[in-house]
Design an enzyme around this catalytic site. Structure first.
Site, PDB file in Angstrom:
ATOM      1  N   ARG A 242       0.846  -1.185   0.000  1.00 11.56           N
ATOM      2  CA  ARG A 242       0.000   0.000   0.000  1.00 11.56           C
ATOM      3  C   ARG A 242       0.878   1.231   0.000  1.00 11.56           C
ATOM      4  NH1 ARG A 242      -3.526  -2.319  -1.554  1.00 11.56           N
ATOM      5  NH2 ARG A 242      -5.656  -2.579  -0.825  1.00 11.56           N
ATOM      6  N   GLU A 271      -1.936   8.068  -4.249  1.00 10.59           N
ATOM      7  CA  GLU A 271      -2.255   7.622  -5.600  1.00 10.59           C
ATOM      8  C   GLU A 271      -3.706   7.970  -5.937  1.00 10.59           C
ATOM      9  OE1 GLU A 271      -1.326   3.414  -4.779  1.00 10.59           O
ATOM     10  OE2 GLU A 271      -3.435   2.961  -5.221  1.00 10.59           O
ATOM     11  N   HIS A 289      -0.745   0.458  -9.613  1.00 10.70           N
ATOM     12  CA  HIS A 289      -1.508  -0.416  -8.696  1.00 10.70           C
ATOM     13  C   HIS A 289      -2.210  -1.553  -9.460  1.00 10.70           C
ATOM     14  CE1 HIS A 289      -3.589  -0.444  -4.515  1.00 10.70           C
ATOM     15  NE2 HIS A 289      -3.455  -1.669  -4.989  1.00 10.70           N
TER      16      HIS A 289
HETATM   17  C1  DGY Z   1      -5.638  -5.494  -3.083  1.00  9.27           C
HETATM   18  O1  DGY Z   1      -6.424  -6.380  -3.391  1.00  9.27           O
HETATM   19  O2  DGY Z   1      -5.639  -4.984  -1.973  1.00  9.27           O
HETATM   20  C2  DGY Z   1      -4.658  -5.095  -4.109  1.00  9.27           C
HETATM   21  O3  DGY Z   1      -3.972  -3.976  -3.751  1.00  9.27           O
HETATM   22  C3  DGY Z   1      -5.355  -4.928  -5.424  1.00  9.27           C
HETATM   23  O4  DGY Z   1      -4.445  -4.928  -6.478  1.00  9.27           O
END
Ligand code: DGY
Length: 334
Positions: A242, A271, A289
């Site tokens: 993240r 982001e 992402h």
């Molecule tokens: C999630 O599922 O949390 C991922 O970051 C998606 O790509």
């Protein structure tokens, strides 16, 4: 007027998943992703029984205020730091996520980023596409990267995705270290060929360090200037977890001053904006992402979200039993 429950899907989804939903509920789906204010989201959610949302939609008490109709929000992702679970529980709204179905694809992608950053794939491709190869006096010692095989892989955050990343290292003959709040059971460590170490040891001994920890307030800037300073000057840092776990400004400075070798980031603080200091650097690979974005996995995530949503509304093949609830206790109050 249909008497089916009404659901809102905040972004385009696979047609077959929408068809599955439409057999049970009245579906309204947006034709494109867009950023919505809390007020817009509140308005949208006030007139539906359930919703499938993505990670860019933040749901807190302000969004749920006065909403007596909404029963479920199915999040398209395993991470759910966009949802205030306490506020949702307080409002009697079930939250669900999409764990497990994406583990292997995210692990594949973490490796893709690590390989690309270590061997300078992005920078070399940009150079070639810009027409610099033809006519250049390319030297034998140009474009040198760092090896992956035989090196030490560090994994910070050894949940299911971290374990999938670690298992892949056997094919590259790597030593694997990990750090987690709690040490894994011996059989899992054996399966992953991974050894638990203190965080400081992980930072100083890893040639390649992959971050896979969930975002929590305690993990904000878990990789900041002091942690980056402990890494090897040749080290490669990869973040598929993240934004906000890495201090992007401190990372850009470390990369610019060659205090670490390279980085690869799929997630960013703030982001979809990316800090301009990162955009200006050649020793960082950047992607929007997409770690879970393989055809099979995104479809599986969409199906799981749909199944969760329908089940919470007492419909579909898991009626009454959402497969992956985050706050199942709210269902006792319905
Ligand atoms: C999630 O599922 O949390 C991922 O970051 C998606 O790509």
């Amino acid at each position: 007027m249909s008497d089916k429950p009404k659901v809102w899907v905040s972004r385009p989804l696979f047609a077959d998943v929408l068809d599955y939903l439409a057999r049970h509920v009245e579906v309204e789906v947006e034709s494109e992703e867009s950023t919505r204010t809390a007020a817009q989201l509140r308005q949208r959610l006030a007139v539906v029984d359930g919703a499938i949302l993505g990670l860019s939609e933040r749901v807190g008490a302000d969004v749920l205020e006065g909403n007596n109709r909404l029963k479920v929000i199915a999040n398209l992702g395993v991470g759910f730091n966009n949802l205030d679970i306490d506020a949702m529980t307080g409002a009697g709204v079930l939250a669900t996520n999409t764990p497990d179905v994406l583990n292997e694809s995210v692990a594949d992608y973490a490796w893709a980023l690590m390989l690309a950053a270590a061997r300078r794939v992005g920078a070399a491709e940009r150079w070639l596409r810009a027409g610099h190869w033809a006519g250049s006096a390319m030297r034998f010692d140009d474009w040198l990267g760092v090896d992956i095989h035989g090196k030490t892989l560090g994994v910070l955050g050894m949940g299911r995705i971290g374990q999938a990343i670690a298992r892949r290292a056997a094919g590259f003959d790597m030593r694997v270290l990990y750090h987690n709040r709690s040490r894994l059971a011996a059989d899992i460590e054996r399966d992953c060929r991974a050894n638990w170490v203190e965080k400081d040891t992980l930072l100083s001994e890893s040639d390649h360090l992959i971050l896979v920890l969930p975002f929590t307030p305690a993990n904000r800037h878990a990789m900041g200037a002091p942690e980056l300073a402990r890494m090897k000057p040749s080290a490669v840092l990869v973040n598929v977890a993240r934004g906000g776990i890495v201090d992007d400004v401190a990372l850009a400075a470390a990369l610019r001053e060659k205090r670490i070798g390279a980085a690869a980031l799929d997630v960013f603080e703030g982001e979809p904006s990316v800090h301009p200091d990162l955009l200006a650097l050649d020793n960082v690979v950047l992607s929007p992402h997409i770690a879970s974005a393989s055809e099979d996995t995104r479809r599986a995530m969409a199906l799981l979200a749909a199944e969760n949503l329908l089940a919470a509304l007492g419909l579909g093949q898991s009626a009454g039993h959402p497969p992956t609830p985050l706050n199942p206790e709210v269902m006792d109050r319905w």
